[in-house]
Motif scaffolding. Structure first.
Motif, mmCIF file in Angstrom:
data_model
loop_
_atom_site.group_PDB
_atom_site.id
_atom_site.type_symbol
_atom_site.label_atom_id
_atom_site.label_comp_id
_atom_site.label_asym_id
_atom_site.label_seq_id
_atom_site.Cartn_x
_atom_site.Cartn_y
_atom_site.Cartn_z
ATOM 1 N N GLY A 233 -50.118 -5.671 5.394
ATOM 2 C CA GLY A 233 -50.395 -7.068 5.039
ATOM 3 C C GLY A 233 -49.073 -7.810 5.166
ATOM 4 O O GLY A 233 -48.119 -7.475 4.468
ATOM 5 N N ILE A 234 -49.004 -8.784 6.068
ATOM 6 C CA ILE A 234 -47.740 -9.448 6.423
ATOM 7 C C ILE A 234 -47.928 -10.952 6.283
ATOM 8 O O ILE A 234 -49.064 -11.444 6.400
ATOM 9 C CB ILE A 234 -47.352 -9.104 7.887
ATOM 10 N N ASP B 156 -47.550 -23.030 9.694
ATOM 11 C CA ASP B 156 -46.680 -22.897 8.518
ATOM 12 C C ASP B 156 -46.968 -21.605 7.750
ATOM 13 O O ASP B 156 -46.159 -20.706 7.724
ATOM 14 C CB ASP B 156 -46.785 -24.128 7.615
ATOM 15 N N THR B 157 -48.130 -21.479 7.138
ATOM 16 C CA THR B 157 -48.359 -20.228 6.386
ATOM 17 C C THR B 157 -49.538 -19.469 6.994
ATOM 18 O O THR B 157 -50.495 -20.065 7.468
ATOM 19 C CB THR B 157 -48.751 -20.542 4.919
ATOM 20 N N ALA B 158 -49.421 -18.138 6.988
ATOM 21 C CA ALA B 158 -50.537 -17.322 7.500
ATOM 22 C C ALA B 158 -50.419 -15.932 6.895
ATOM 23 O O ALA B 158 -49.327 -15.507 6.483
ATOM 24 C CB ALA B 158 -50.488 -17.220 9.018
ATOM 25 N N TYR B 159 -51.575 -15.261 6.801
ATOM 26 C CA TYR B 159 -51.604 -13.877 6.333
ATOM 27 C C TYR B 159 -52.053 -13.032 7.525
ATOM 28 O O TYR B 159 -53.048 -13.372 8.177
ATOM 29 C CB TYR B 159 -52.583 -13.711 5.165
ATOM 30 N N ILE B 160 -51.304 -11.991 7.837
ATOM 31 C CA ILE B 160 -51.625 -11.143 8.989
ATOM 32 C C ILE B 160 -52.047 -9.770 8.485
ATOM 33 O O ILE B 160 -51.321 -9.142 7.705
ATOM 34 C CB ILE B 160 -50.383 -10.988 9.894
ATOM 35 N N ARG B 161 -53.232 -9.310 8.878
ATOM 36 C CA ARG B 161 -53.689 -7.953 8.549
ATOM 37 C C ARG B 161 -53.687 -7.131 9.826
ATOM 38 O O ARG B 161 -54.381 -7.446 10.776
ATOM 39 C CB ARG B 161 -55.092 -8.012 7.928
ATOM 40 N N LEU B 162 -52.851 -6.103 9.802
ATOM 41 C CA LEU B 162 -52.695 -5.223 10.961
ATOM 42 C C LEU B 162 -53.333 -3.885 10.598
ATOM 43 O O LEU B 162 -52.969 -3.317 9.565
ATOM 44 C CB LEU B 162 -51.188 -5.051 11.212
ATOM 45 N N VAL B 163 -54.286 -3.429 11.375
ATOM 46 C CA VAL B 163 -55.010 -2.185 11.071
ATOM 47 C C VAL B 163 -54.934 -1.235 12.265
ATOM 48 O O VAL B 163 -55.157 -1.660 13.407
ATOM 49 C CB VAL B 163 -56.504 -2.472 10.758
ATOM 50 N N THR C 176 -46.821 -9.013 -1.039
ATOM 51 C CA THR C 176 -46.838 -9.993 0.042
ATOM 52 C C THR C 176 -47.733 -11.175 -0.320
ATOM 53 O O THR C 176 -47.339 -12.327 -0.183
ATOM 54 C CB THR C 176 -47.314 -9.329 1.343
ATOM 55 N N ALA C 177 -48.934 -10.885 -0.836
ATOM 56 C CA ALA C 177 -49.848 -11.986 -1.198
ATOM 57 C C ALA C 177 -49.367 -12.643 -2.496
ATOM 58 O O ALA C 177 -49.283 -13.857 -2.604
ATOM 59 C CB ALA C 177 -51.267 -11.444 -1.365
ATOM 60 N N ALA C 178 -48.982 -11.831 -3.459
ATOM 61 C CA ALA C 178 -48.633 -12.317 -4.807
ATOM 62 C C ALA C 178 -47.271 -12.996 -4.858
ATOM 63 O O ALA C 178 -47.027 -13.871 -5.683
ATOM 64 C CB ALA C 178 -48.662 -11.140 -5.780
ATOM 65 N N GLU C 179 -46.368 -12.604 -4.007
ATOM 66 C CA GLU C 179 -44.945 -13.014 -4.046
ATOM 67 C C GLU C 179 -44.334 -12.493 -5.356
ATOM 68 O O GLU C 179 -44.176 -11.305 -5.519
ATOM 69 C CB GLU C 179 -44.790 -14.521 -3.889
ATOM 70 N N VAL C 180 -43.999 -13.388 -6.306
ATOM 71 C CA VAL C 180 -43.431 -12.955 -7.595
ATOM 72 C C VAL C 180 -44.282 -13.620 -8.676
ATOM 73 O O VAL C 180 -44.289 -14.844 -8.794
ATOM 74 C CB VAL C 180 -41.955 -13.406 -7.736
ATOM 75 N N ILE C 181 -45.052 -12.802 -9.394
ATOM 76 C CA ILE C 181 -45.966 -13.365 -10.413
ATOM 77 C C ILE C 181 -45.547 -12.911 -11.817
ATOM 78 O O ILE C 181 -45.418 -11.712 -12.069
ATOM 79 C CB ILE C 181 -47.414 -12.888 -10.139
ATOM 80 N N PRO C 182 -45.338 -13.850 -12.760
ATOM 81 C CA PRO C 182 -44.957 -13.474 -14.124
ATOM 82 C C PRO C 182 -46.123 -12.827 -14.867
ATOM 83 O O PRO C 182 -47.283 -13.241 -14.701
ATOM 84 C CB PRO C 182 -44.595 -14.801 -14.793
ATOM 85 N N VAL C 183 -45.809 -11.785 -15.665
ATOM 86 C CA VAL C 183 -46.801 -11.115 -16.516
ATOM 87 C C VAL C 183 -46.462 -11.504 -17.955
ATOM 88 O O VAL C 183 -45.304 -11.384 -18.366
ATOM 89 C CB VAL C 183 -46.718 -9.582 -16.345
#
Ligand code: PXG
Length: 292
Positions: A34-35, A85-92, A248-255
């Motif tokens: 996931g890129i 600008d933004t995209a999600y790449i799924r390589l399988v 990659t999807a979340a980046e940095v998420i506070p808990v």
């Protein structure tokens, strides 16, 4: 219209189908990445592809493309889909078509698929208010059973972990390894801040060696944080000053809570916020430019 790259062709989404004899479908026999692209920059693409080749080697799968061929395919797929600008790449990469038996040697040609989509961002408020976590009963798979360092299509462990968090009404799941040490989230790595130290589990505890995790380690060290890859337990998370997840999807998420224990004052931490701000600058620089 959206185009999917499949084995040398860019086909319309509706025509992007795989055989029911593909062992990726039948047995989860394959690997994936996931890129993410930020402002035309495919963040740490090389590191993602290096991990893909490691996963392939580890499961005795030969990817019949060189790294630069894969880079060109990803660039071509992003351009064809007019993603800027933004995209999600799924390589399988699956083992490919075989018979109904398990034997991987029966699959002659691996299948390469590249999906590029406009990114579906995590809801903004999750970053502002932070997320809740629950420790789930399902453990992260042991390295001697199915290496968690291999990003394989076998994601049932991750899915069951996510389902258990859903059932508990928590945003995310915390997985332990069989010794009871903290491993990672369902699809994210975990960090805790304690005093001047920033801790994350070493990969031998049993977690995917995340690209975002490694970028945050580099970034934090450059910023002077005392970053340590040391095992820790649920107790250490309960008493941490700050906790966050990376992916990659979340980046940095506070808990802000784990198992109904509030983390510190129950608000996203300031070091977390600081690291996310620096990360947002890094992701547009470090990587491959699609539109030079
Ligand atoms: C088990 C696991 N651990 C950590 C990460 C984070 O690694 P990166 O920093 O390289 O992305 C991942 C990858 N993260 C991942 C994979 C597939 C789906 C989703 C989702 O959140 O929908 C997330 C992952 O699948």
């Amino acid at each position: 219209c959206r185009y999917i790259y499949m084995n040398g062709q860019l086909v319309e989404k509706e025509k992007a189908v795989v055989s029911v004899y593909d062992h990726g479908f039948l047995y989860g026999d394959g690997i994936f990445e996931g890129i993410r692209m930020y402002d035309g920059n495919v963040f740490r693409l090389r590191e993602h592809l290096e991990r893909l080749y490691d996963s392939a080697r580890s499961i005795l799968l030969n990817i019949p493309y060189t790294m630069s061929e894969l880079e060109d395919i990803i660039v071509e797929t992003l351009r064809k889909n007019k993603l800027y600008d933004t995209a999600y790449i799924r390589l399988v990469v699956s083992r490919g078509v075989g018979d109904l038996g398990l034997d991987p040697t029966k699959c002659k040609t691996p299948n390469l698929i590249v999906i590029a989509e406009q990114l579906a961002l995590f809801p903004k408020e999750l970053y502002d208010v932070g997320i809740s976590m629950v420790t789930v009963p399902t453990r992260r798979n042991r390295p001697d059973i199915l290496s968690p360092k291999v990003k394989s299509l076998n994601y049932l462990n991750n899915i069951m972990v996510k389902a258990e968090a859903n059932m508990a009404g928590a945003n995310e799941a915390l997985t332990l390894n069989t010794e009871g040490y903290v491993a990672e989230g369902s699809g994210q790595n975990i960090f805790i801040v304690k005093g001047k130290k920033l801790l994350t589990p070493p990969s031998y505890v049993g977690a995917l060696e995340g690209i975002t995790r490694n970028a945050i380690i580099d970034l934090a060290r450059d910023l002077g944080y005392d970053v340590r890859e040391e095992p820790f337990t649920r107790h250490d998370v309960y008493v941490a000053d700050e906790v966050f997840l990376t992916g990659t999807a979340a980046e940095v998420i506070p808990v802000v809570s784990l198992d109904a224990r509030m983390i510190a004052d129950g608000k996203p931490g300031k070091e977390t916020h600081n690291l996310l701000n620096h990360f947002r600058k890094l992701v547009v620089e470090d990587g491959l430019k699609v539109y030079p």
